[in-house]
Design a protein around this motif. Sequence first.
Motif, PDB file in Angstrom:
ATOM      1  N   UNK A   7       0.814  -1.212   0.000  1.00  0.00           N
ATOM      2  CA  UNK A   7       0.000   0.000   0.000  1.00  0.00           C
ATOM      3  C   UNK A   7       0.850   1.265   0.000  1.00  0.00           C
ATOM      4  N   UNK A   8       2.022   1.194   0.639  1.00  0.00           N
ATOM      5  CA  UNK A   8       2.861   2.375   0.785  1.00  0.00           C
ATOM      6  C   UNK A   8       3.970   2.468  -0.272  1.00  0.00           C
ATOM      7  N   UNK A   9       3.987   1.546  -1.242  1.00  0.00           N
ATOM      8  CA  UNK A   9       5.100   1.449  -2.186  1.00  0.00           C
ATOM      9  C   UNK A   9       5.310   2.727  -2.992  1.00  0.00           C
ATOM     10  N   UNK A  10       4.224   3.312  -3.498  1.00  0.00           N
ATOM     11  CA  UNK A  10       4.370   4.505  -4.336  1.00  0.00           C
ATOM     12  C   UNK A  10       4.902   5.687  -3.534  1.00  0.00           C
ATOM     13  N   UNK A  11       4.428   5.834  -2.320  1.00  0.00           N
ATOM     14  CA  UNK A  11       4.914   6.921  -1.473  1.00  0.00           C
ATOM     15  C   UNK A  11       6.384   6.703  -1.116  1.00  0.00           C
ATOM     16  N   UNK A  12       6.773   5.459  -0.903  1.00  0.00           N
ATOM     17  CA  UNK A  12       8.176   5.155  -0.605  1.00  0.00           C
ATOM     18  C   UNK A  12       9.081   5.583  -1.751  1.00  0.00           C
ATOM     19  N   UNK A  13       8.639   5.350  -2.986  1.00  0.00           N
ATOM     20  CA  UNK A  13       9.449   5.698  -4.155  1.00  0.00           C
ATOM     21  C   UNK A  13       9.652   7.200  -4.279  1.00  0.00           C
ATOM     22  N   UNK A  14       8.776   7.985  -3.694  1.00  0.00           N
ATOM     23  CA  UNK A  14       8.852   9.447  -3.815  1.00  0.00           C
ATOM     24  C   UNK A  14       9.430  10.097  -2.559  1.00  0.00           C
ATOM     25  N   UNK A  15       9.997   9.292  -1.667  1.00  0.00           N
ATOM     26  CA  UNK A  15      10.469   9.813  -0.384  1.00  0.00           C
ATOM     27  C   UNK A  15      11.930   9.461  -0.154  1.00  0.00           C
ATOM     28  N   UNK A  16      12.502  10.123   0.841  1.00  0.00           N
ATOM     29  CA  UNK A  16      13.813   9.737   1.348  1.00  0.00           C
ATOM     30  C   UNK A  16      13.600   8.620   2.361  1.00  0.00           C
ATOM     31  N   UNK A  17      14.253   7.483   2.135  1.00  0.00           N
ATOM     32  CA  UNK A  17      14.018   6.303   2.965  1.00  0.00           C
ATOM     33  C   UNK A  17      15.084   6.191   4.047  1.00  0.00           C
ATOM     34  N   UNK A  18      14.639   5.951   5.272  1.00  0.00           N
ATOM     35  CA  UNK A  18      15.531   5.670   6.391  1.00  0.00           C
ATOM     36  C   UNK A  18      15.252   4.264   6.894  1.00  0.00           C
ATOM     37  N   UNK A  19      16.268   3.409   6.870  1.00  0.00           N
ATOM     38  CA  UNK A  19      16.134   2.050   7.376  1.00  0.00           C
ATOM     39  C   UNK A  19      16.411   2.059   8.871  1.00  0.00           C
ATOM     40  N   UNK A  20      15.401   1.768   9.670  1.00  0.00           N
ATOM     41  CA  UNK A  20      15.545   1.823  11.125  1.00  0.00           C
ATOM     42  C   UNK A  20      15.719   0.439  11.748  1.00  0.00           C
ATOM     43  N   UNK A  21      15.942  -0.583  10.926  1.00  0.00           N
ATOM     44  CA  UNK A  21      15.982  -1.962  11.426  1.00  0.00           C
ATOM     45  C   UNK A  21      16.930  -2.122  12.602  1.00  0.00           C
ATOM     46  N   UNK A  22      18.107  -1.486  12.524  1.00  0.00           N
ATOM     47  CA  UNK A  22      19.114  -1.659  13.560  1.00  0.00           C
ATOM     48  C   UNK A  22      19.424  -0.357  14.303  1.00  0.00           C
ATOM     49  N   UNK A  23      18.534   0.625  14.160  1.00  0.00           N
ATOM     50  CA  UNK A  23      18.783   1.916  14.800  1.00  0.00           C
ATOM     51  C   UNK A  23      18.142   1.982  16.179  1.00  0.00           C
ATOM     52  N   UNK A  24      18.910   2.465  17.131  1.00  0.00           N
ATOM     53  CA  UNK A  24      18.335   2.806  18.424  1.00  0.00           C
ATOM     54  C   UNK A  24      17.612   4.149  18.281  1.00  0.00           C
TER      55      UNK A  24
END
Length: 305
Positions: free
Chosen positions: A147-164
């Motif tokens: 559902x969020x794929x199109x918005x993701x393509x138009x945004x700056x992505x931050x991967x928080x998987x390993x972020x505190x």
Amino acid sequence: MSDSETPAAAAPEAAPDTREVVLVTGISGSGKSVALHALEDAGYFCVDNLPPELLREFIRVESGHGVRRMAIAVDVRTAGSLPHLLPVLDQLRAEGVGVRSVFLNASTEALVKRFSETRRPHPLSAPNHEGDPHRALVEAIELEQQLMAELRERSTVLDTSQLRPAQLRLWLRELVNATSSRLTLVFESFAFKHGVPLDADLVFDVRVLPNPFYIRELRPLTGRDEPVATYLQEQPEVGEMLTQIEGFVRRWLPSFEQDQRSYLTVCIGCTGGQHRSVYFVEQLAKRFAGRVATLRRHRELDERV
């Protein structure tokens, strides 16, 4: 024109629009609440879960109250309205409003762990779902990604998987404080043993290069320390690969700029994310600093902060 006539005064130029809007969006459980609190601490007027149809009116009203910096969280809870969001963002940009869209993402494994720890249901989880709850959660996450794929393509992505949370707050502040140039170049070091960052646009593997880890006096240091830098500078293949990566990025950077990107994330990986990848990020950031706005991140080192 006679001497008695005076020339008409030139019309004053319209003042530039100084309004800043940060749209915080992404996958449920990826840290939007942390991000919104960080922006609030940075002086932004924040609102959570605003329906996209109300976005322009909200900005107009708050601007009339003298608010110039706003952060708005939008997520899958307003899924039915998401198709209206991208056209609204385009309209705001056309009106001169500075809009930054930041999409927070995380691996499915990390999201499942977070939902399990908090015991909160996923927004798309089916009520009274019978069967395997783990599978139901994974399916909800996968549906949200779609559902969020199109918005993701138009945004700056931050991967928080390993972020505190402290890392996320720091990285987000760096993003919103970056110069409003056409493109910001982000160099990020990481450890392959912990996975490739999900927000990577380009990935380079420097594990084939000599590893300072195996030199006892260099092992506790990092690629930001002079002894490690000196050692790597003395290795011919290090300089060769560094020059080749720099050349590749320089060659294709104009194309990325023409693609209307706001950010380009170049990730450099080594085994532990401590020596070689850190050194490369530091050197590349210095070499591109005069060309475009640059940011540097060290995923494994920043985790220690």
